[in-house]
Motif scaffolding. Structure first.
Motif: not given
Lengths: 453, 298, 283
Positions: A103-119, A330-337, A48-50
């Motif tokens: 862990m994601v700050d609420c303001v990163w949501m758009g960036e993380f979602a559009t870049k596909g960092i989280i699923i 959840i990280s899109s690169d995770s193998k244990k989603q 977990i990245a926190a």
């Protein structure tokens, strides 16, 4: 007559039996679920990245029990929140797949979602096998569930530490000088009291806020921006920058005035120093996020047991408060989603709310506010609920996000965080700083094609 | 004599130095070339490699026009000049001081001086951030109880100074220890001759010590200037470049633009290239003057 | 035997005393922050933010047990060692022959090559981190010890070459000559005679390389994440959203730095002459 009472009693007894049975069954369901998870994932390790945060400390305290029940081992990589984003982005850039939960700050949501960092988590939430009934997804505070966790209508994360604003004050000082805390209903009154207490006793200042360049000063100023009528964009979707409006300038000037009643060094204060100033008894008042109270009163500190809490006062142009917070994705690169999801719903489940609160966690579920036990032991619970009402006011007033979680937010935050800090230390006037910020942000939005649609 | 020449010349030097040169070429030249390439592109962090755009010198033009970059350049210069100058002067004084001590005190002082250098800089930065706290820090505690002085170390006026003090605290030991052992190596006769002539200690310092120590002084300056130009961690944990941009050194500027909350890797690379050029020019100037000395030495 | 009268003698002894006192004050200025950090490591959270600062207090060992149990000190130490030990060994392996070559051979452009190598040490970390990160991403070696080892070689090798060269320079040619006369090959001379003679310098070089790599922050922060995270970056773990955990941080730092401090003090003489690349050896 008698019959009626007996009937009532019988009904009541039956009802309470049903309820308690239901509750027991629910707990049993929870434990069964833990067992089924253990069958599936025993021995799995998730990373977990926190960020370092009270809620994370609380989760870490709860981790051993989680591992015992589910057989999933958890490794925490905790770091300063300012570095967390870089870290997560860089891991994604090279697709290392090291982290499972991020862990994601609420303001990163758009960036993380559009870049596909989280699923997208909808497939988990809608699947009753992944999200059993006892989880009660709808029980999460709507402002958090709908306002923070979604991007483009899809859910990308679960709230772990929802935040709004709280005004902390020193009960003993208010009593000593015969001031009724309930009188702080306006920002004028707040300023007046900061001035009143500043220097009233040796080493006492009016208030303490976070003034450090960047994220810290920005969050502080946004608390004042909305109640004074300021906005960042005229409307989400149109994206015209109005951060240099007269109202916005006024709110920044208010903050500059407030800094005159703050301890020296406020221009470099981060959360640590802001909370420590309150804990040490340097200040009479402090308006900041609702995660602060446990840090205002650490064991053995001067302020222990002396703090009272209020929702933020109403501004001249609206009665608003922050709606912000941290979430787990959840990280899109995770193998244990799947294991990651199990971890997330365990930690945020209604069954674990009490454990979470006991070790310093935040209130994320509506039901918690009606729990008399919580209300009695956490003096900030009730004001938090009131502040959330004010956060909802902002949404009703046509501002869906306290800080718009668009992919460009981080860059906007950098621009604003620098300019506001410059104004605070007197390098520029409030107007010059905000004019410059508005020009820079407009240029950025233009470059990113926001006005071409 | 013949054999000595043979020892000195040997047959082939290649097997001795070639491995190291190959390794260094691989691990330093390649990244540097890559850096130059990146600096000509517009590319954002965490976007696919294919989304980069060749923009030639646009990044450099943006840099030069950018107020914050200009500011960083000035702040860096201020930082390097003040820090290196003071470290050198203090180092010289302390070195002369150790020399005047009895052997026991010498060892005590040398040990005391070695300790700050071994401390992790990022930790040193954090510790000093708390020491400099305007209200609750020990520095102001001592200042106010000794001189009745309270300084707002976090303010725009003093923030840069506070970061400089940490550098001076951590690296004056380096200059003083090297200068001290340099002084030890200077023949004692020179001093005694001067003493007999009745020269004042200041005169001894300027007329005898400094000229004799020139090669040592040059290497000390070289090392310190380079390290001060590279400074990142201490300032980062102390101020993150603020308040305003009063402590934003070039390396922090690179970090802010390339990572942190923006992620313009191309732009950041161009600033890094500028910093690299700056470092190379400065080190070449120093190395040349230093090399000239070495030649004279034979 | 100057100054037989009493006056100057008294003055001299007074001067000595002043010297000692001032010397102690200077030493204290440099040690105090470290003593203060040591005090922090024995204080509770409230004691650490107390005003005025506490100098006398009841110590607690809580921070040390937290640093070890909760914040996994030893697993980070292990990560650090996995990086630092190979770095130092490889640096020495690569640079020892080179430094010997520079010391013992004359060849064309020797000076230019030597200065080119020195200038490599001067490259700012921030300038090379970007390409390292990007290349590391391509090669999929981010967050593996190898990338830190390679990055650390880039400043350790030039440093070690220059430092060891100065120690080899000190060995009289006659000694090696004697070895050659006895029929040793060049390599034999290097291994059997020069290297053992330079062992003090070797230790100092190794320690300085260790300090540089062990304390390195920027590369470690950006090129590694979970599996390779080294000790200096652990501080970011204590710099929390709501507070710096002074106690555990100070405890961790002290645990981490203590062995380095002792080693540095033990080899202080070679350390000092090595840091100046032998410029101070009375030439």
């Amino acid at each position: 007559m008698n019959k009626k009472i007996v009937l009532c009693l019988a009904v009541f007894l039956l009802l309470s039996m049903v309820i308690s049975f239901y509750a027991m069954a629910e707990d049993q369901a929870f434990l069964d679920w833990c067992k089924s998870i253990k069958d599936k994932f025993d021995g799995t390790t998730i990373n977990i990245a926190a960020h370092t945060h009270p809620s994370i400390d609380a989760f870490r305290e709860m981790t051993p029990e989680f591992t015992k029940l589910t057989g999933i081992n958890v490794r925490w990589d905790t770091m300063n929140e300012l570095m967390l984003r870089d870290k997560e982005m860089m891991e994604f850039a090279s697709h290392t797949g090291v982290y499972d939960v991020v862990m994601v700050d609420c303001v990163w949501m758009g960036e993380f979602a559009t870049k596909g960092i989280i699923i997208n988590l909808d497939k988990y939430i809608q699947d009753p096998n992944s999200t059993p009934a006892w989880y009660d997804y709808e029980g999460i505070i709507p402002a958090y569930r709908e306002g923070l966790a979604k991007w483009d209508g899809k859910t990308y994360a679960l709230v772990t530490a929802g935040q709004t604003n709280l005004l902390g004050y020193r009960k003993d000082l208010f009593e000593k000088y015969g001031i009724d805390p309930a009188s702080i209903t306006s920002y004028d009154k707040f300023m007046e009291l900061c001035k009143f207490f500043n220097g009233k006793e040796p080493g006492l200042y009016g208030n303490a806020f976070r003034g450090q360049r960047g994220h810290n000063v920005l969050v502080t100023w946004f608390t004042y921006l909305y109640p004074f009528g300021g906005r960042l964009f005229d409307e989400e979707g149109k994206w015209n920058v109005v951060i240099n409006s007269e109202d916005a300038i006024k709110s920044l000037e208010y903050l500059i005035q407030l800094s005159k009643y703050s301890p020296p060094g406020f221009e470099n204060y981060n959360s640590e120093e802001q909370c420590a100033a309150v804990a040490r008894g340097d200040v009479a008042l402090a308006l900041d996020v609702s995660a602060c109270p446990p840090y205002y009163e650490p064991e053995g500190s001067m302020a222990r047991g002396k703090m009272g809490y209020l929702p933020p006062p109403a501004g001249p142009k609206g009665d608003f408060a922050a709606n912000a917070g941290w979430l787990a994705g959840i990280s899109s690169d995770s193998k244990k989603q799947d294991a990651a999801w199990a971890f997330m719903i365990y930690m945020t489940s209604p069954q674990k709310v009490k454990d979470f609160l006991a070790v310093g966690g935040d209130i994320n579920r509506t039901a918690t506010f009606s729990d008399s036990e919580v209300l009695a032991s956490k003096p900030y619970a009730k004001p938090t609920l009131e502040a959330l009402g004010k956060a909802y006011n902002l949404i009703k007033a046509g501002v869906p996000h306290w800080r718009p979680p668009i992919p460009e937010w981080s860059k906007i935050g950098e621009i604003l965080g620098y300019e506001v800090n410059s104004a605070l230390i007197g390098e520029k006037s409030a107007k010059d700083a905000l004019d410059k910020a508005a020009a820079d942000i407009t240029a950025l939005m233009k470059e990113k094609g926001y006005y071409n649609k | 004599m013949d054999t000595i020449k043979k020892v000195k010349r040997g047959k082939s030097v290649t097997p001795w130095i070639a491995p190291s040169i190959i390794v260094l070429l691989l691990i330093t030249i390649l990244p540097t070339l890559f850096l130059f390439y990146l600096s000509l592109n517009s590319w954002e962090l965490a976007t696919p490699w294919d989304t980069r755009k060749l923009v030639w010198l646009k990044n450099f033009i943006d840099d030069i026009k950018d107020e914050q970059f200009q500011n960083s350049l000035v702040v860096t210069m201020k930082y390097v000049v003040v820090v290196v100058l003071l470290e050198f002067v203090f180092g010289l004084i302390i070195a002369a001081f150790i020399k005047g001590q009895n052997p026991g005190m010498r060892i005590f002082m040398i040990v005391a001086l070695i300790l700050p250098m071994t401390l992790t800089p990022s930790v040193a930065g954090l510790i000093w951030r708390s020491n400099f706290h305007p209200v609750a820090g020990v520095v102001n505690y001592f200042l106010s109880s000794l001189f009745g002085l309270k300084i707002n170390w976090y303010s725009k006026e003093y923030a840069l100074l506070s970061t400089m003090i940490v550098d001076i605290w951590q690296w004056t030991p380096f200059t003083s220890l090297i200068l001290f052992s340099g002084m030890e190596a200077v023949s004692q006769d020179c001093y005694e001759a001067a003493m007999i002539d009745g020269a004042s200690s200041f005169k001894v310092l300027t007329r005898i010590t400094i000229p004799l120590l020139k090669p040592v002084i040059l290497i000390v300056l070289l090392m310190r200037i380079m390290d001060a130009l590279k400074m990142f961690d201490v300032v980062f944990v102390m101020t993150e470049g603020g308040p305003g941009n009063t402590t934003e050194l070039l390396s922090l500027n690179i970090y802010r633009i390339g990572f942190f909350h923006t992620g313009y890797l191309g732009r950041a690379s161009s600033i890094a290239v500028i910093l690299l050029i700056l470092v190379t020019i400065l080190s070449q100037i120093l190395i040349r003057s230093f090399g000239a000395r070495e030649e004279g030495k034979g | 035997m100057k100054g037989l009268s009493l006056g100057p003698k008294v003055r001299k002894s007074l001067k000595r005393k002043v010297l000692v006192v001032v010397g102690i004050i200077i030493a204290l200025v440099f040690i105090f922050p470290i003593i203060w950090m040591a005090e922090m490591s024995f204080k509770t959270k409230a004691q650490n933010i107390a005003l005025p600062p506490l100098f006398v207090f009841t110590p607690t060992f809580e921070n040390y047990s937290q640093a070890i149990d909760k914040y996994n000190f030893f697993s980070f130490l292990k990560n650090s060692l996995i990086v630092v030990v190979p770095t130092v060994l490889l640096s020495l392996l690569v640079s020892l022959p080179a430094s010997y070559g520079f010391s013992r051979f004359n060849f064309k452009k020797k000076k230019d090559i030597a200065f080119w190598i020195l200038s490599l040490r001067m490259a700012p970390a921030m300038a090379v981190i970007l390409p390292y990160f990007v290349i590391g991403g391509f090669l999929r070696i981010l967050d593996k010890p190898i990338i830190l080892i390679v990055a650390y070689l880039s400043f350790n090798v030039p440093f070690a070459i220059w430092m060891m060269r100065s120690f080899f320079d000190e060995i009289p040619l006659e000694v090696e000559e004697a070895g050659m006369v006895e029929g040793l090959s060049r390599l034999g001379v290097f291994l059997r005679i020069s290297l053992p003679l330079a062992r003090g310098g070797l230790a100092a070089t190794a320690i300085l390389c260790t300090i540089q790599s062990y304390n390195e922050f920027a590369f470690a922060l950006f090129l590694t994440s979970f599996n390779t995270r080294t000790l200096p970056t652990v501080v970011t773990q204590f710099q929390s959203h709501m507070g710096i955990l002074w106690g555990p941080m100070a405890a961790t730092s002290l645990l981490a730095t203590f062995p380095i401090m002792i080693a540095a003090i033990l080899v202080r003489k070679s350390l000092v002459s090595g840091m100046s690349f032998g410029m101070v050896k009375g030439k």
